[in-house]
Design a protein around this motif. Structure first.
Motif, PDB file in Angstrom:
ATOM      1  N   LYS A   1      49.677  33.137  36.007  1.00 34.42           N
ATOM      2  CA  LYS A   1      49.631  31.755  35.544  1.00 34.42           C
ATOM      3  C   LYS A   1      48.280  31.086  35.792  1.00 34.42           C
ATOM      4  O   LYS A   1      47.809  30.307  34.967  1.00 34.42           O
ATOM      5  N   TYR A   2      47.641  31.418  36.927  1.00 31.22           N
ATOM      6  CA  TYR A   2      46.485  30.617  37.340  1.00 31.22           C
ATOM      7  C   TYR A   2      45.160  31.374  37.463  1.00 31.22           C
ATOM      8  O   TYR A   2      44.100  30.745  37.470  1.00 31.22           O
ATOM      9  N   PHE A   3      45.197  32.697  37.589  1.00 30.76           N
ATOM     10  CA  PHE A   3      43.978  33.400  37.983  1.00 30.76           C
ATOM     11  C   PHE A   3      43.232  34.066  36.834  1.00 30.76           C
ATOM     12  O   PHE A   3      42.301  34.834  37.063  1.00 30.76           O
ATOM     13  N   ASP A   4      43.629  33.787  35.599  1.00 28.40           N
ATOM     14  CA  ASP A   4      42.908  34.396  34.478  1.00 28.40           C
ATOM     15  C   ASP A   4      41.528  33.765  34.283  1.00 28.40           C
ATOM     16  O   ASP A   4      40.638  34.365  33.686  1.00 28.40           O
ATOM     17  N   LYS A   5      41.332  32.565  34.821  1.00 23.51           N
ATOM     18  CA  LYS A   5      40.035  31.896  34.758  1.00 23.51           C
ATOM     19  C   LYS A   5      39.659  31.430  36.163  1.00 23.51           C
ATOM     20  O   LYS A   5      39.865  30.279  36.536  1.00 23.51           O
ATOM     21  N   PRO A   6      39.117  32.341  36.994  1.00 23.42           N
ATOM     22  CA  PRO A   6      38.830  32.015  38.391  1.00 23.42           C
ATOM     23  C   PRO A   6      37.695  31.006  38.536  1.00 23.42           C
ATOM     24  O   PRO A   6      36.892  30.803  37.624  1.00 23.42           O
TER      25      PRO A   6
ATOM     26  N   PRO B   1      41.399  49.598  38.931  1.00 22.54           N
ATOM     27  CA  PRO B   1      40.927  49.927  37.577  1.00 22.54           C
ATOM     28  C   PRO B   1      39.416  50.092  37.486  1.00 22.54           C
ATOM     29  O   PRO B   1      38.930  50.958  36.755  1.00 22.54           O
ATOM     30  N   ASP B   2      38.657  49.262  38.199  1.00 22.04           N
ATOM     31  CA  ASP B   2      37.195  49.332  38.158  1.00 22.04           C
ATOM     32  C   ASP B   2      36.682  49.388  39.591  1.00 22.04           C
ATOM     33  O   ASP B   2      36.621  48.370  40.286  1.00 22.04           O
ATOM     34  N   ILE B   3      36.302  50.569  40.055  1.00 18.38           N
ATOM     35  CA  ILE B   3      35.920  50.741  41.458  1.00 18.38           C
ATOM     36  C   ILE B   3      34.618  50.010  41.783  1.00 18.38           C
ATOM     37  O   ILE B   3      34.415  49.571  42.912  1.00 18.38           O
ATOM     38  N   LYS B   4      33.739  49.845  40.804  1.00 18.30           N
ATOM     39  CA  LYS B   4      32.482  49.132  41.053  1.00 18.30           C
ATOM     40  C   LYS B   4      32.761  47.668  41.394  1.00 18.30           C
ATOM     41  O   LYS B   4      32.099  47.078  42.251  1.00 18.30           O
ATOM     42  N   ILE B   5      33.733  47.095  40.704  1.00 11.84           N
ATOM     43  CA  ILE B   5      34.102  45.706  40.972  1.00 11.84           C
ATOM     44  C   ILE B   5      34.613  45.569  42.406  1.00 11.84           C
ATOM     45  O   ILE B   5      34.208  44.674  43.157  1.00 11.84           O
ATOM     46  N   MET B   6      35.510  46.465  42.823  1.00 11.23           N
ATOM     47  CA  MET B   6      36.071  46.385  44.158  1.00 11.23           C
ATOM     48  C   MET B   6      35.012  46.616  45.230  1.00 11.23           C
ATOM     49  O   MET B   6      35.020  45.944  46.280  1.00 11.23           O
ATOM     50  N   HIS B   7      34.107  47.531  44.998  1.00  8.36           N
ATOM     51  CA  HIS B   7      33.035  47.757  45.967  1.00  8.36           C
ATOM     52  C   HIS B   7      32.176  46.503  46.133  1.00  8.36           C
ATOM     53  O   HIS B   7      31.786  46.160  47.254  1.00  8.36           O
ATOM     54  N   ARG B   8      31.913  45.810  45.048  1.00  6.76           N
ATOM     55  CA  ARG B   8      31.127  44.585  45.142  1.00  6.76           C
ATOM     56  C   ARG B   8      31.914  43.484  45.850  1.00  6.76           C
ATOM     57  O   ARG B   8      31.348  42.715  46.647  1.00  6.76           O
ATOM     58  N   VAL B   9      33.205  43.412  45.568  1.00  9.52           N
ATOM     59  CA  VAL B   9      34.065  42.440  46.244  1.00  9.52           C
ATOM     60  C   VAL B   9      34.057  42.685  47.751  1.00  9.52           C
ATOM     61  O   VAL B   9      33.940  41.750  48.558  1.00  9.52           O
TER      62      VAL B   9
ATOM     63  N   GLY C   1      38.060  37.064  35.695  1.00  3.76           N
ATOM     64  CA  GLY C   1      39.402  36.890  35.139  1.00  3.76           C
ATOM     65  C   GLY C   1      39.993  38.150  34.538  1.00  3.76           C
ATOM     66  O   GLY C   1      41.115  38.562  34.916  1.00  3.76           O
ATOM     67  N   PRO C   2      39.307  38.821  33.617  1.00  6.79           N
ATOM     68  CA  PRO C   2      39.867  40.043  33.020  1.00  6.79           C
ATOM     69  C   PRO C   2      40.117  41.146  34.044  1.00  6.79           C
ATOM     70  O   PRO C   2      41.095  41.886  33.926  1.00  6.79           O
ATOM     71  N   ASN C   3      39.242  41.252  35.037  1.00  7.89           N
ATOM     72  CA  ASN C   3      39.420  42.268  36.073  1.00  7.89           C
ATOM     73  C   ASN C   3      40.628  41.969  36.952  1.00  7.89           C
ATOM     74  O   ASN C   3      41.368  42.875  37.347  1.00  7.89           O
ATOM     75  N   ILE C   4      40.841  40.692  37.242  1.00 10.93           N
ATOM     76  CA  ILE C   4      42.018  40.286  38.012  1.00 10.93           C
ATOM     77  C   ILE C   4      43.291  40.599  37.234  1.00 10.93           C
ATOM     78  O   ILE C   4      44.262  41.126  37.774  1.00 10.93           O
ATOM     79  N   MET C   5      43.283  40.311  35.936  1.00 14.21           N
ATOM     80  CA  MET C   5      44.458  40.578  35.104  1.00 14.21           C
ATOM     81  C   MET C   5      44.713  42.083  34.981  1.00 14.21           C
ATOM     82  O   MET C   5      45.875  42.532  34.970  1.00 14.21           O
ATOM     83  N   GLU C   6      43.643  42.864  34.922  1.00 12.72           N
ATOM     84  CA  GLU C   6      43.801  44.318  34.822  1.00 12.72           C
ATOM     85  C   GLU C   6      44.404  44.890  36.105  1.00 12.72           C
ATOM     86  O   GLU C   6      45.261  45.769  36.063  1.00 12.72           O
ATOM     87  N   PHE C   7      43.961  44.356  37.243  1.00 13.92           N
ATOM     88  CA  PHE C   7      44.533  44.802  38.518  1.00 13.92           C
ATOM     89  C   PHE C   7      45.966  44.289  38.659  1.00 13.92           C
ATOM     90  O   PHE C   7      46.822  44.962  39.245  1.00 13.92           O
ATOM     91  N   ALA C   8      46.248  43.121  38.096  1.00  9.80           N
ATOM     92  CA  ALA C   8      47.609  42.598  38.089  1.00  9.80           C
ATOM     93  C   ALA C   8      48.538  43.502  37.286  1.00  9.80           C
ATOM     94  O   ALA C   8      49.742  43.595  37.588  1.00  9.80           O
TER      95      ALA C   8
END
Length: 260
Positions: A158-163, A205-213, A237-244
């Motif tokens: 509901k809320y995290f598609d646009k962080p 889904p995207d390990i580069k994103i998680m490593h940066r996080v 947003g798209p990365n959060i939705m993909e992990f969701a």
């Protein structure tokens, strides 16, 4: 940080000495994952007798007062949590409550732990003052854990598609990882270790994103005002939705296995 915690706990105990308080620290501090600039110092104070109006007023702005008194400590502003009588906490009753939150503090009539906080308290909470009363509490069962995770999943959608342009956008990914860990293990894990666990188990889904996080998580003050980082966080947003999506799949599997 430990000195600031000691000062805070001793000051609270002095205010509530007639109420026989039990004071706990929980959250990232007890999970060895506290990161100044991101994390909170989570505190819970349960009292034998209801808090008086005078005591509530003394507690309400205690964070600010100690910050002003000990100007070299950045930790007092990081305290969050609640002060409530044990009876009201156990029975989810109304009572005089003091609440410290991210956006401010207030005197209220109700305070209740969520499932994840209760698990954290019972598994890892550190008693800093008074007697340990956790034997009176009920550990959240598998169904309660599942419902809490499913509720959080709905909030994500509901809320995290646009962080926002803040570190909390990165935190959304770590929170999803924690939900996945709890869903599979029935236990609590720190945010940093949840991200690492999700990577190790090929759930990201995207390990580069998680490593940066995780890089941001370990040194938040290096990034919280960095313009390039803030711009990047706003695009997650798209990365959060993909992990969701991964969380949703695991929720459905657990739903079938548990017959929920």
């Amino acid at each position: 940080m430990n000195k600031s915690i000691d000062i805070m706990v001793n000051t609270i105990a002095d205010i509530l000495i007639d109420n026989n308080p039990s004071i706990y620290i929980l959250g990232s501090v007890v999970l060895d994952d506290f990161q100044l600039g991101w994390s909170d110092i989570d505190i819970l104070c349960l009292t034998e007798h209801s808090i008086s109006s005078d005591q509530a007023e003394k507690l309400l702005h205690l964070r600010q007062e100690l910050s002003a008194k000990y100007i070299n400590s950045p930790y007092f502003r990081a305290f969050e949590g609640g002060f409530i009588s044990l009876e009201a906490f156990l029975n989810k009753q109304e009572d005089k409550v003091v609440y410290w939150g991210t956006t401010g503090e207030r005197i209220a009539e109700h305070y209740e732990f969520d499932v994840f906080s209760m698990m954290n308290l019972m598994d890892y909470g550190r008693l800093l003052y008074g007697k340990d009363i956790r034997f009176l509490l009920n550990y959240p069962n598998v169904k309660a854990q599942f419902d809490a995770i499913n509720d959080y999943y709905c909030i994500i959608r509901k809320y995290f598609d646009k962080p926002s342009r803040s570190l909390y956008a990165a935190g959304n990914l770590l929170d999803i990882a924690r939900c996945l860990y709890t869903l599979q293990s029935g236990k609590i894990i720190s945010k940093t270790n949840a991200g690492l666990w999700a990577l190790e188990n090929n759930l990201v889904p995207d390990i580069k994103i998680m490593h940066r996080v995780l890089k941001i998580r370990k040194h938040p003050n290096n990034y919280k005002e960095d313009e390039k980082t803030l711009e990047w966080l706003e695009t997650l947003g798209p990365n959060i939705m993909e992990f969701a999506d991964v969380l949703e799949k695991n929720i459905r599997i657990k739903q079938v296995e548990g017959g929920f």
